[in-house]
Design an enzyme around this catalytic site. Structure first.
Site, short mmCIF file in Angstrom:
data_model
loop_
_atom_site.label_atom_id
_atom_site.label_comp_id
_atom_site.label_asym_id
_atom_site.label_seq_id
_atom_site.Cartn_x
_atom_site.Cartn_y
_atom_site.Cartn_z
CG ASP A 268 3.61 27.94 99.24
OD1 ASP A 268 3.59 27.38 100.36
OD2 ASP A 268 3.13 27.41 98.23
C1 NOJ Z 1 3.24 24.42 100.30
C2 NOJ Z 1 1.96 24.54 99.54
O1 NOJ Z 1 2.19 25.05 98.24
C3 NOJ Z 1 0.93 25.43 100.23
O2 NOJ Z 1 -0.29 25.30 99.53
C4 NOJ Z 1 0.80 25.08 101.68
O3 NOJ Z 1 -0.17 25.90 102.27
C5 NOJ Z 1 2.16 25.24 102.32
N1 NOJ Z 1 3.07 24.29 101.72
C6 NOJ Z 1 2.15 25.07 103.84
O4 NOJ Z 1 2.01 23.74 104.19
#
Ligand code: NOJ
Length: 726
Positions: A268
């Site tokens: 993530d």
């Molecule tokens: C953080 C989020 O937790 C995730 O779901 C998302 O895909 C990413 N940011 C990328 O934007």
């Protein structure tokens, strides 16, 4: 693997820097970009990004949009970098692209995975037309605590429902042919147990029995992988002290060892770097080493692989074989989606400009939205409303609102196509003048004279439609709440309107289950409308006026009070169960409320009535390798055609670990005309009775089981059968 020789050939020719390049994904500074999505973008300027693509230092870009600009980025990668390895272009395309469909939680309320497959397919078509190959969706976390803001992105609190929607969305995004120009690579996330963050606080620790991890939180990932997912995103949280993004047991032993997953795992956003803040790594190099060697193949945005892996390899702290294996996985996915054969797939500006899909996607969005609306109560059949001869007051801050239609992941949605509630109602009414609209208050604050105007409008009306709820930014990432209630100004509005005695229909807009209070809870009718997206107004009108008979069911339990969280219907049995209807004594209940939901998982009404016959079992003594058939007759005994959701629940009476009081195992939506009666049939086998036992291995145990086929998780009479040892 037809692409293996090409991939192995590339790996032999790649420098260490080029290999590490494939393991990094960075914000797409070359295209219009969704900046608001993440905390910082570590702004690199476009020229720097171009330079890095040329140098083979970038494997993927994310959250940019646009076919022409994407094509130019790809051209640099393919024509100007030494080995010409194409880029993977990713983005958060969660519940729609230009056409916005209901939030995933709302769509799950339809109890129609096929519908989710179709909206994901439509989303894939629009996203790939906009130059995106890869989406960071579906989110398949199981959400058992409604304080957590990301409940909105899930399929709710149930494992089986989550599995069905996870698989359907993967199928929908990817379509039948991964190399097709409209196939969007799916990324089930967040691996794993992100939905179990303590106290519903986003990013918080996860302290979880290993059996609960396996019984509850992992199955939707397995279902998504079985449906063909080739990438996963690791989660921000730790699990029992080991951050998921450096969790070898999860990323390697389970995923690659046990499940034979052949794709790659992306972190993530900066979750690899965050190992330092967790106190699990001492510095960036340590974090990069721990994450990569645990099995985290690609680093999203932090840059710590780019910054440290080369030195770690040179110092012998990371074997080259580990880097090669991660590169192999990334290249294999690029090959699987056809990028080596056609690097310009999904980068067609003419397709992006073509509006010919819009009418069909709007129709799908409308159907999906109305199928997501849950009718919680409908006293005295106040609904459906009449299209003429009834004076309707639409009161509340969401009546004419256009800013909160899309929900928490509406980042690329076409704002001009969004239809608000007022517009939807006006175009459905025979006499548009029979509708008056009064905001009454702002979303979080009173407005001067608002209550008086609302009360006056309610007095003049035959019925009030009270459009209340959460703004869209109360749910989503970093939006945990302690009190899952309506903002005070809206509650005050509801109380004021209730004093008029005019019947009230509450239209709730929400990204989670709410604890309803006072006049909202006591309204004559309540509709849960989530965030419905582009076609909000028409869908709400369809349900309010009965052009569509509501058929959705709650994918999360609505508690009686915020303090019950985490409340979920499939909780383990306690030794002092609360017996409904008995006085409060030494039972598992609160002083204030019983250990029960106000509206339980699976609940939802219709404008007609369905009667259930007792479940008929093929046998009450099921052999170890046998199949249990279950038949239940359902009759539409009410005044309208409608659709019902038959839900089959099980309870294992005695086991080597305490089992849930009920667990959903099957469901089926059935359409029944007035007076029609149909037998719904389900089949269960031993696999349906398995759970992880004291030794954390899957086991089914001979013995007695209770079984319900019912219209919700809290009603119905059980029948019993025995699973035999042979
Ligand atoms: C953080 C989020 O937790 C995730 O779901 C998302 O895909 C990413 N940011 C990328 O934007």
């Amino acid at each position: 693997m037809p692409h293996q020789p090409r991939i192995e050939g590339l790996i032999t020719r790649m420098t260490l820097e080029e290999k590490i390049g494939q393991l990094g994904a960075f914000a797409d500074a070359l295209r219009p970009f969704a900046f608001e999505v993440n905390p910082e973008t570590f702004a690199r300027d476009a020229e720097q990004v171009r330079e890095q693509i040329r140098a083979g230092r970038v494997g993927a870009l994310f959250n940019g949009v646009g076919a022409a600009e994407g094509r130019e980025a790809q051209r640099i990668a393919v024509e100007e970098s030494r080995l010409g390895i194409p880029l993977l272009l990713g983005a958060d395309v969660i519940h729609g692209m230009r056409t916005v469909f209901p939030i995933p939680l709302g769509e799950a309320a339809s109890f129609e995975p096929d519908l989710a497959e179709r909206t994901a397919r439509a989303t894939a078509k629009e996203a790939t037309a906009a130059g995106i190959h890869w989406t960071f969706a579906p989110m398949v976390d199981v959400a058992r605590d409604q304080r957590w803001g990301r409940v909105a992105e899930t399929s709710g609190e149930d494992v089986h429902l989550s599995c069905e929607f996870a698989a359907a969305r993967v199928r929908g995004f990817q379509g039948g042919d991964l190399t097709a120009a409209d196939s969007l690579l799916a990324t089930p996330k967040h691996f794993a147990a992100y939905g179990a963050v303590s106290a519903g606080l986003d990013y918080n620790f996860v302290d979880l029995a290993p059996q609960t991890l396996r019984d509850v939180h992992l199955p939707p990932f397995k279902a998504a992988i079985d449906a063909g997912a080739l990438t996963l995103m690791s989660s921000f949280n730790d699990i029992n002290g080991v951050p998921a993004s450096a969790n070898r047991e999860l990323l390697t032993d389970l995923l690659r060892g046990e499940w034979k997953f052949e794709g790659f795992v992306v972190s993530d956003y900066t979750s690899d770097l965050e190992l330092i803040a967790h106190g699990y790594a001492s510095d960036e190099a340590d974090a990069a080493k721990k994450a990569l060697t645990a099995g985290l193949d690609m680093s999203l945005q932090s840059g710590i692989y780019a910054g440290h892996v080369a030195a770690l390899v040179e110092r012998g702290e990371i074997p080259m074989a580990v880097v090669d294996e991660a590169v192999r996985r990334v290249l294999a996915v690029k090959a699987a989606i056809g990028l080596f054969d056609d690097p310009y797939r999904s980068l067609d500006a003419a397709r992006e400009a073509d509006p010919s899909h819009i009418a069909a996607h709007d129709a799908l969005a409308r159907d999906c939205a109305r199928r997501s609306i849950v009718l919680l109560k409908n006293e005295d059949d106040v609904l459906p409303l009449k299209k003429s001869g009834q004076r309707i007051a639409l009161i509340g801050p969401f009546g004419s609102d256009t800013a909160h239609l899309g929900g928490c992941w509406n980042i690329f949605g076409d704002a001009a196509r969004m239809i608000d509630v007022e517009t939807g109602l006006r175009s459905a009414l025979d006499d548009a003048a029979s509708l008056v609209v009064v905001p009454g208050c702002a979303i979080e604050e009173p407005v001067e004279g608002g209550l008086e105007a609302a009360v006056a409008a309610a007095r003049e009306a035959d019925v009030v439609v009270l459009a209340l709820g959460e703004p869209h930014d109360y749910s989503g990432e970093a939006q945990s709440r302690t009190q899952i209630v309506l903002p005070a100004a809206q509650q005050a509005l509801a109380e004021a309107v209730a004093t008029t005695g005019t019947p009230v229909v509450v239209l709730l807009r929400n990204g989670r289950a709410l604890a309803l209070e006072g006049a909202v809870r006591d309204a004559q009718a309540i509709l849960v409308t989530w965030f419905l997206g582009t076609q909000t107004g028409p869908a709400v009108a369809d349900v309010l006026f009965g052009d569509y008979n509501p058929s959705a069911r709650l994918p999360v339990s609505f508690p009686q009070d915020s303090g019950q969280q985490p409340y979920f219907y499939n909780h383990p049995a306690t030794g002092r169960p609360n017996v409904p209807g008995t006085p409060r004594s030494f039972q598992a209940r609160w002083r204030e409320v019983a250990h029960a939901a106000l509206y339980p998982f699976g609940h939802g009404l219709s404008y007609t009535r369905f009667d259930y016959g007792a479940p008929q079992l093929g046998t009450d003594k099921l052999g170890w390798n046998g199949t249990l058939t279950v038949r239940t007759r359902i009759t539409n005994a009410g005044p309208r055609d409608g659709e019902d959701v038959a839900q089959l629940y099980l309870r294992d009476r005695t086991a080597n670990r305490v089992r849930p009081v009920r667990e959903l195992k099957r469901f089926a939506k059935v359409a029944l005309a007035v007076g029609e009666s149909r037998e719904v049939e389900f089949a269960l086998t031993r696999a349906d009775f398995e759970f992880h036992g004291v030794d954390n291995r899957p086991v089914a145990e001979p013995g007695l089981f209770d079984l319900w086929v019912a219209p919700s998780s809290a009603v119905g009479d059980a029948v019993t059968f025995e699973l035999l040892a042979s």
